[in-house]
Structures are given as C-alpha cells and as structure tokens.
Design a protein around this motif. Structure first.
Motif, PDB file in Angstrom:
ATOM      1  N   PRO A 147       0.997  -1.166  -0.203  1.00  0.00           N
ATOM      2  CA  PRO A 147      -0.244   0.102  -0.014  1.00  0.00           C
ATOM      3  C   PRO A 147       0.853   0.996   0.424  1.00  0.00           C
ATOM      4  CG  PRO A 147      -0.577  -0.952   1.990  1.00  0.00           C
ATOM      5  CD  PRO A 147       0.861  -1.798   1.629  1.00  0.00           C
ATOM      6  N   THR A 148      -0.142   2.239  -0.362  1.00  0.00           N
ATOM      7  CA  THR A 148       1.140   3.700  -0.728  1.00  0.00           C
ATOM      8  C   THR A 148       0.667   4.565   0.840  1.00  0.00           C
ATOM      9  OG1 THR A 148      -0.622   4.629  -2.603  1.00  0.00           O
ATOM     10  CG2 THR A 148       1.039   3.259  -3.104  1.00  0.00           C
ATOM     11  N   GLY A 149      -0.430   4.092   1.302  1.00  0.00           N
ATOM     12  CA  GLY A 149      -0.375   5.220   2.358  1.00  0.00           C
ATOM     13  C   GLY A 149       0.183   5.429   3.510  1.00  0.00           C
ATOM     14  N   ARG A 150       0.025   6.443   4.240  1.00  0.00           N
ATOM     15  CA  ARG A 150       1.399   6.936   5.740  1.00  0.00           C
ATOM     16  C   ARG A 150       0.862   5.957   6.732  1.00  0.00           C
ATOM     17  NH1 ARG A 150      -0.762  11.126   9.286  1.00  0.00           N
ATOM     18  NH2 ARG A 150      -2.879  11.194   9.020  1.00  0.00           N
ATOM     19  N   PHE A 151       0.291   4.925   6.881  1.00  0.00           N
ATOM     20  CA  PHE A 151       0.004   4.703   7.787  1.00  0.00           C
ATOM     21  C   PHE A 151       0.315   2.813   7.594  1.00  0.00           C
ATOM     22  CE2 PHE A 151      -3.777   7.161   8.602  1.00  0.00           C
ATOM     23  CZ  PHE A 151      -3.327   8.165  10.122  1.00  0.00           C
ATOM     24  N   PRO A 152       1.014   2.108   8.692  1.00  0.00           N
ATOM     25  CA  PRO A 152       1.234   0.614   8.184  1.00  0.00           C
ATOM     26  C   PRO A 152      -0.131   0.252   8.605  1.00  0.00           C
ATOM     27  CG  PRO A 152       2.316   1.627  10.483  1.00  0.00           C
ATOM     28  CD  PRO A 152       1.564   2.616   9.976  1.00  0.00           C
ATOM     29  N   VAL A 153      -0.344  -1.047   8.203  1.00  0.00           N
ATOM     30  CA  VAL A 153      -1.182  -1.984   8.026  1.00  0.00           C
ATOM     31  C   VAL A 153      -1.740  -3.368   9.219  1.00  0.00           C
ATOM     32  CG1 VAL A 153      -3.247  -2.754   6.888  1.00  0.00           C
ATOM     33  CG2 VAL A 153      -2.025  -1.503   5.719  1.00  0.00           C
ATOM     34  N   GLY A 154      -2.596  -3.337   9.498  1.00  0.00           N
ATOM     35  CA  GLY A 154      -2.402  -4.599  10.499  1.00  0.00           C
ATOM     36  C   GLY A 154      -4.118  -5.028   9.883  1.00  0.00           C
ATOM     37  N   VAL A 155      -3.731  -6.185  10.543  1.00  0.00           N
ATOM     38  CA  VAL A 155      -5.204  -7.123  10.211  1.00  0.00           C
ATOM     39  C   VAL A 155      -5.117  -8.221  11.588  1.00  0.00           C
ATOM     40  CG1 VAL A 155      -4.735  -7.409   7.594  1.00  0.00           C
ATOM     41  CG2 VAL A 155      -3.832  -9.240   9.044  1.00  0.00           C
ATOM     42  N   GLN A 156      -6.640  -8.358  11.136  1.00  0.00           N
ATOM     43  CA  GLN A 156      -7.345  -8.953  12.722  1.00  0.00           C
ATOM     44  C   GLN A 156      -8.218 -10.272  11.948  1.00  0.00           C
ATOM     45  OE1 GLN A 156      -7.651  -7.759  16.745  1.00  0.00           O
ATOM     46  NE2 GLN A 156      -6.362  -6.012  16.249  1.00  0.00           N
ATOM     47  N   ASP A 157      -8.378 -11.195  12.884  1.00  0.00           N
ATOM     48  CA  ASP A 157      -9.801 -11.265  11.999  1.00  0.00           C
ATOM     49  C   ASP A 157     -10.887 -11.392  12.974  1.00  0.00           C
ATOM     50  OD1 ASP A 157      -9.232 -13.521   9.685  1.00  0.00           O
ATOM     51  OD2 ASP A 157      -7.594 -14.113  10.876  1.00  0.00           O
ATOM     52  N   LYS A 200      -0.308   0.457  14.645  1.00  0.00           N
ATOM     53  CA  LYS A 200       1.424   1.163  15.294  1.00  0.00           C
ATOM     54  C   LYS A 200       2.380  -0.015  14.673  1.00  0.00           C
ATOM     55  CE  LYS A 200      -0.209   3.324  18.533  1.00  0.00           C
ATOM     56  NZ  LYS A 200      -0.540   4.897  19.348  1.00  0.00           N
ATOM     57  N   PRO A 201       3.569   0.805  14.276  1.00  0.00           N
ATOM     58  CA  PRO A 201       4.845   0.318  13.402  1.00  0.00           C
ATOM     59  C   PRO A 201       5.153  -1.245  13.778  1.00  0.00           C
ATOM     60  CG  PRO A 201       5.286   2.178  13.590  1.00  0.00           C
ATOM     61  CD  PRO A 201       4.190   1.831  13.989  1.00  0.00           C
ATOM     62  N   ALA A 202       5.110  -1.988  13.603  1.00  0.00           N
ATOM     63  CA  ALA A 202       5.484  -3.536  13.527  1.00  0.00           C
ATOM     64  C   ALA A 202       6.215  -3.518  12.150  1.00  0.00           C
ATOM     65  CB  ALA A 202       4.331  -4.417  13.913  1.00  0.00           C
ATOM     66  N   GLY A 203       6.711  -5.180  13.132  1.00  0.00           N
ATOM     67  CA  GLY A 203       7.658  -5.822  11.859  1.00  0.00           C
ATOM     68  C   GLY A 203       7.107  -6.602  10.821  1.00  0.00           C
ATOM     69  N   ALA A 244      -1.709  -6.403  15.128  1.00  0.00           N
ATOM     70  CA  ALA A 244      -0.930  -5.441  15.193  1.00  0.00           C
ATOM     71  C   ALA A 244      -1.767  -4.258  16.039  1.00  0.00           C
ATOM     72  CB  ALA A 244      -0.158  -5.215  14.132  1.00  0.00           C
ATOM     73  N   THR A 245      -1.306  -3.538  16.983  1.00  0.00           N
ATOM     74  CA  THR A 245      -1.428  -2.828  17.870  1.00  0.00           C
ATOM     75  C   THR A 245      -2.188  -1.571  16.777  1.00  0.00           C
ATOM     76  OG1 THR A 245      -0.565  -3.730  20.428  1.00  0.00           O
ATOM     77  CG2 THR A 245      -1.916  -0.911  19.747  1.00  0.00           C
ATOM     78  N   PRO A 246      -3.802  -1.732  16.900  1.00  0.00           N
ATOM     79  CA  PRO A 246      -4.278  -0.203  16.063  1.00  0.00           C
ATOM     80  C   PRO A 246      -4.035   0.900  16.337  1.00  0.00           C
ATOM     81  CG  PRO A 246      -6.199  -1.520  17.594  1.00  0.00           C
ATOM     82  CD  PRO A 246      -4.974  -1.870  17.847  1.00  0.00           C
ATOM     83  N   GLU A 247      -3.278   1.556  15.069  1.00  0.00           N
ATOM     84  CA  GLU A 247      -3.602   2.964  15.973  1.00  0.00           C
ATOM     85  C   GLU A 247      -4.512   3.964  16.066  1.00  0.00           C
ATOM     86  OE1 GLU A 247      -0.985   6.323  15.793  1.00  0.00           O
ATOM     87  OE2 GLU A 247      -0.036   5.048  14.681  1.00  0.00           O
ATOM     88  N   THR A 248      -3.779   5.211  17.407  1.00  0.00           N
ATOM     89  CA  THR A 248      -4.487   5.199  18.433  1.00  0.00           C
ATOM     90  C   THR A 248      -4.246   6.895  18.549  1.00  0.00           C
ATOM     91  OG1 THR A 248      -2.868   5.270  20.143  1.00  0.00           O
ATOM     92  CG2 THR A 248      -4.855   3.123  19.899  1.00  0.00           C
ATOM     93  N   ASP A 249      -3.430   7.381  18.093  1.00  0.00           N
ATOM     94  CA  ASP A 249      -2.757   8.717  18.028  1.00  0.00           C
ATOM     95  C   ASP A 249      -3.093   9.722  16.694  1.00  0.00           C
ATOM     96  OD1 ASP A 249      -1.316   8.186  20.008  1.00  0.00           O
ATOM     97  OD2 ASP A 249       0.180   7.851  18.776  1.00  0.00           O
ATOM     98  N   ALA A 291      -6.841   0.527   4.059  1.00  0.00           N
ATOM     99  CA  ALA A 291      -6.353   0.483   5.980  1.00  0.00           C
ATOM    100  C   ALA A 291      -4.827   1.504   5.630  1.00  0.00           C
ATOM    101  CB  ALA A 291      -6.202  -0.418   6.254  1.00  0.00           C
ATOM    102  N   SER A 292      -3.734   2.356   4.379  1.00  0.00           N
ATOM    103  CA  SER A 292      -2.639   3.027   5.269  1.00  0.00           C
ATOM    104  C   SER A 292      -3.057   3.957   4.876  1.00  0.00           C
ATOM    105  CB  SER A 292      -1.627   2.310   3.960  1.00  0.00           C
ATOM    106  OG  SER A 292      -2.662   2.730   1.832  1.00  0.00           O
ATOM    107  N   ARG A 293      -4.567   3.942   3.923  1.00  0.00           N
ATOM    108  CA  ARG A 293      -5.290   6.334   4.097  1.00  0.00           C
ATOM    109  C   ARG A 293      -5.481   6.325   5.397  1.00  0.00           C
ATOM    110  NH1 ARG A 293      -3.906   7.935  -1.699  1.00  0.00           N
ATOM    111  NH2 ARG A 293      -2.868   6.511  -2.663  1.00  0.00           N
ATOM    112  N   GLY A 294      -6.336   5.433   6.143  1.00  0.00           N
ATOM    113  CA  GLY A 294      -6.827   5.873   7.114  1.00  0.00           C
ATOM    114  C   GLY A 294      -8.444   4.822   7.068  1.00  0.00           C
ATOM    115  N   PHE A 295      -8.318   4.200   7.102  1.00  0.00           N
ATOM    116  CA  PHE A 295     -10.272   3.330   6.662  1.00  0.00           C
ATOM    117  C   PHE A 295     -10.086   1.989   7.401  1.00  0.00           C
ATOM    118  CE2 PHE A 295     -10.164   6.152   2.955  1.00  0.00           C
ATOM    119  CZ  PHE A 295     -11.789   6.881   3.330  1.00  0.00           C
ATOM    120  N   VAL A 296     -10.567   2.434   8.381  1.00  0.00           N
ATOM    121  CA  VAL A 296     -10.814   0.541   8.713  1.00  0.00           C
ATOM    122  C   VAL A 296     -11.664  -0.633   8.414  1.00  0.00           C
ATOM    123  CG1 VAL A 296     -12.009  -0.757  10.913  1.00  0.00           C
ATOM    124  CG2 VAL A 296     -10.037   1.388  11.366  1.00  0.00           C
TER     125      VAL A 296
END
Length: 288
Positions: free
Chosen positions: A43-53, A80-83, A140-145, A173-178
């Motif tokens: 993805p090209t957005g500013r946020f790293p992306v997490g996934v959960q089922d 949040k940034p994660a490996g 990954a931990t969701p972005e909260t800031d 998601a990388s552009r700020g959507f859930v």
C-alpha cells in the motif's frame, strides 16, 4: 595477486574477511530480492497496516447459523509500526480455499483426466497462495494517535473470500480507513471458515428465489457486522464475539504459522481493542 594484496592493505582487512563480508552482503541482497517477490503490492498510504480475524456467533449449533447471529471476516486497519516479517500473513489461509477456487471451474469432474487436472490446479493455487504475503502485520496494535477512522464494510464477489481483495483493503487501511472484509456464509464464497472453525466450501449462486435469498443473506450479514462494529467501538460487551488478537481467541486456521483453539469471550471482560477508534458516522459499503 599484487592488486588483491594492495586492496586488502588499503582496507586494512585481511582478504578473507573482505571476501566474507562481500558474500554476506550478496546473500542479504538476494534475500531482500526474494522477499520483495513474495509480497503482494504494498500500500502507498502513510499508515502501516494491521489485520485481525473476526468471528461472531450466538447460534446454539452450526445448524442454526443465520445471517443475524453469525458473521466472520477480517479487519484491515491503520496500526502502530510493527515488523512485517515477525508473522507474515499468507494470501491463502488453508487448503480448503484452494479447493473452493478450483471448484468454480471444475464443478463435477467425471473423467480421470479432469480429476487429475482439478487436483493439480488445487495444489498449484495453494502453493502460490502460501508464497504470497499480504503486506500487513497480524494482530498488530491499532493506531490510537489520530482520532477515529471511517469504516468500510467490504463484501466480496462470488467464489471469493476475505483475502481476495486484500490489495484494495490494505490500500484503504494505509490511507486511514478501517476495512471489515466479510467472508460470506451463504455458500457463494470459495470457502468460509465458520466461527466454530468448520469450513463451508463453495455451493454456487443458485437461480431465481434461491439467488435472491443469498442476496438477502449477504445484506443481513453486513448489517450484523455493522452492529458488531458499533458495539466494539462503544466498548460494549459482545457475547459470541472473538478477535484473533484477544487472549485464547485466535483463528484455528489463521494464515500465519500459529494454530490455537478459539474460545468464547463472553465469560470474561473483553479487551477494548477498537474502543473509540471507529467513526461509525462515516460508514460505507463496498464490494464486487
């Protein structure tokens, strides 16, 4: 030889050490190149992306599952940034998904040749799916800031599943959507992992009244998911809900190397994973 001797003297390192460092660097470049070939489009957005089922079920038994008491799928969200390589997420979740994809073209193979071709196609799709990674971090931990994020409920097309449109979902998601990608349990998905861990393979679309009933089922599943997300955002206790990031509550066949048993989260206080992070006033429905 003299050139090699001078090179070793100029670098103030023994030639053997220089060769070893060059070899390590070459292996590192090859590894990076191989890894880049394994990732799907990033993805090209500013946020790293997490996934959960996500699994939600209040049905008393598998036979009583309905669209208003059962829904499963995957959440793609800013995190949040994660490996990424700590727990890579493969595009194919389990072999049953490959079986479902292939059954769309090989409904009832009759000859030995058709059966062999079907098996070959299933194995090929499964192998390719295991070597393609979704560019996201599992649990990954969701972005909260950054306040609340608008929400998209994504409904896949026929013979698809929760990962089919992962390139679109991770981009949003990388552009700020859930993005909540439903895996429909009306028999039109290539395969659905139900809340109890069982698999439902593709059953087809049907015609006439049967097709209309499947459409109604899909609509109600999206409504049920919206209600679950609303309660999740409000921090409300939700009997029958399970997220893969919650303790003792991970997917039986999550597309990582982890395999644990799903347990009900209704008996204890649920983690506030997405509490006040979902802007349910900006809710959209998308799909194929």
């Amino acid at each position: 030889m003299r050139a090699q001797h001078l090179q070793a003297q100029g670098s103030k390192q023994p030639l053997s050490v220089a060769r070893k460092q060059f070899s390590v660097s070459a292996r590192h470049r090859r590894t990076e190149q191989q890894n880049s070939q394994m990732w799907l489009l990033k993805p090209t957005g500013r946020f790293p992306v997490g996934v959960q089922d996500l699994k939600y079920c209040t049905a008393e038994s598998p036979s009583s599952i309905a669209a208003d008491n059962h829904v499963v799928g995957r959440l793609y969200y800013p995190c949040k940034p994660a490996g990424l390589l700590q727990r890579p997420v493969t595009w194919i979740r389990a072999y049953q998904y490959a079986q479902g994809y292939v059954s769309w073209g090989f409904r009832n193979p009759s000859t030995t040749k058709e059966k062999l071709l079907k098996t070959l196609a299933q194995n090929t799709i499964y192998s390719l799916g295991l070597t393609k990674w979704i560019p996201a971090s599992y649990n990954a931990t969701p972005e909260t800031d950054h306040g609340k994020f608008p929400v998209i409920i994504f409904s896949h097309g026929a013979a698809s599943m929760r990962n089919t449109y992962s390139i679109l979902c991770t981009e949003f998601a990388s552009r700020g959507f859930v993005v909540a990608a439903v895996e429909h349990a009306d028999g039109t998905a290539c395969c659905t992992e139900l809340a109890n861990g069982d698999y439902m393979l593709l059953k087809g679309l049907g015609q006439g009244a049967a097709l209309e009933a499947k459409c109604d089922y899909r609509v109600q599943e999206c409504v049920t998911l919206a209600q679950v997300l609303q309660a999740l955002n409000a921090g409300t206790q939700i009997p029958g809900l399970s997220l893969s990031s919650w303790p003792n509550s991970s997917s039986k066949n999550a597309d990582t190397t982890t395999t644990t048993t799903t347990s009900s989260s209704s008996g204890s206080s649920q983690p506030q994973t997405f509490n006040s992070l979902l802007d349910m006033t900006r809710l959209a429905l998308m799909g194929h």
